[in-house]
Enzyme design. Structure first.
Site, PDB file in Angstrom:
ATOM      1  N   CYS A   9     -13.758 -22.565  11.848  1.00  0.00           N
ATOM      2  CA  CYS A   9     -14.311 -22.622  10.490  1.00  0.00           C
ATOM      3  C   CYS A   9     -13.498 -23.594   9.625  1.00  0.00           C
ATOM      4  O   CYS A   9     -13.513 -24.794   9.849  1.00  0.00           O
ATOM      5  CB  CYS A   9     -14.364 -21.222   9.907  1.00  0.00           C
ATOM      6  SG  CYS A   9     -15.213 -21.091   8.320  1.00  0.00           S
ATOM      7  N   HIS A  13     -22.292 -17.652  12.103  1.00  0.00           N
ATOM      8  CA  HIS A  13     -21.028 -18.293  11.742  1.00  0.00           C
ATOM      9  C   HIS A  13     -19.883 -17.286  11.860  1.00  0.00           C
ATOM     10  O   HIS A  13     -19.979 -16.155  11.388  1.00  0.00           O
ATOM     11  CB  HIS A  13     -21.111 -18.811  10.308  1.00  0.00           C
ATOM     12  CG  HIS A  13     -19.913 -19.593   9.888  1.00  0.00           C
ATOM     13  ND1 HIS A  13     -19.766 -20.935  10.142  1.00  0.00           N
ATOM     14  CD2 HIS A  13     -18.781 -19.206   9.247  1.00  0.00           C
ATOM     15  CE1 HIS A  13     -18.609 -21.350   9.670  1.00  0.00           C
ATOM     16  NE2 HIS A  13     -17.983 -20.322   9.126  1.00  0.00           N
ATOM     17  N   ASP A  28     -26.369 -20.399  11.542  1.00  0.00           N
ATOM     18  CA  ASP A  28     -25.190 -20.822  10.783  1.00  0.00           C
ATOM     19  C   ASP A  28     -25.619 -21.686   9.604  1.00  0.00           C
ATOM     20  O   ASP A  28     -26.022 -22.835   9.783  1.00  0.00           O
ATOM     21  CB  ASP A  28     -24.243 -21.601  11.697  1.00  0.00           C
ATOM     22  CG  ASP A  28     -22.876 -21.849  11.078  1.00  0.00           C
ATOM     23  OD1 ASP A  28     -22.765 -21.766   9.839  1.00  0.00           O
ATOM     24  OD2 ASP A  28     -21.926 -22.127  11.830  1.00  0.00           O
TER      25      ASP A  28
END
Length: 254
Positions: free
Chosen positions: A141, A219, A187
């Site tokens: 991330c 995600h 996502d």
């Protein structure tokens, strides 16, 4: 952008079972988590750049230990100088204010001007003190942006990122080494159109690349997925193997 900025999905998820085996120490004024392979070799290193839940999150530490078990010396720094976001943080939380340093006691922001030096200190430590011959970088991330920014000779040799966020197209165009990406089918930060743009850029830059798309996951699945859900558990394990095999291929001498 090649991927969009962080959102609330960047700190939501599940805590996994297991006990970390590595240790916490200081590199200058940066706390780091380190884990050694069974033979204690530091020839091949992996620098893990975390999501915003940070290096003290047990899930991240367990992942670091798993890379170590696969033959890599691992360092994982506190990218946020004590200002990581707790898992499933309750109440109101403004991501923009957090990035700008509004929640940090000393007003430290979480932008490249602050994060880049942390990454550089760790890379230098791995090269000098630990004598790492090759360094691979893992970015989850938030951390994915900094894998891309530092994937150049003399810094990082090989890169891997899962569900990356906030990567500019110009940053992706600047990589100088192999890059693998693990993407979630669901996502909002790295949606289909951003994946396709990223693929086009990676084709243009000419270094080896890989983009694996995992169905049925969202995600954050690579670190914070629900291990009780079979599809998520499979994707998380597969994405980890993807990273290990990528490093084995492009870091270790045949």
């Amino acid at each position: 952008m090649a991927s969009l900025p962080s959102q609330s999905c960047c700190y939501q998820g599940f805590r996994h079972s297991g006990a970390p085996k590595g240790t916490l120490s200081m590199v200058k004024d940066i706390e780091v988590y380190t884990s050694y392979p069974p033979d204690k070799s530091t020839e091949y290193g992996v620098l893990i750049l975390t999501d915003i839940v940070g290096h003290r999150f047990s899930n991240a530490q367990i992942i670091a230990d798993q890379f170590a078990e696969n033959g890599y010396f691992v360092m994982m720094p506190d990218l946020f100088l004590g200002d990581a976001v707790p898992l499933n943080k309750p109440g109101e939380f403004d991501m923009g204010k957090w990035r700008s340093g509004a929640y940090h006691p000393q007003g430290k922001n979480h932008l490249p001007e602050t994060v880049d030096p942390i990454v550089e200190v760790c890379l230098s430590e791995m090269r000098s003190k630990y004598q790492c011959k090759k360094i691979g970088a893992v970015g989850y991330c938030f951390g994915g942006k900094y894998v891309v920014r530092h994937l150049i000779p003399g810094k990082m040799d090989v890169g891997y990122t899962a569900h990356p966020s906030h990567i500019d197209e110009s940053e992706l165009k600047g990589i100088k080494g192999p890059l693998a990406i693990a993407a979630a089918a669901k996502d909002n930060i790295f949606p289909a159109e951003k994946r396709h743009v990223s693929e086009e850029i990676l084709q243009e830059v000419g270094f080896p690349y890989q983009i694996n798309l995992y169905s049925g996951v969202s995600h954050g699945f690579g670190v914070r997925g629900d291990m009780n859900a079979g599809e998520v558990r499979y994707a998380m394990r597969s994405a980890f193997v993807q990273a290990v095999e990528w490093f084995n291929e492009y870091m270790k001498e045949k």
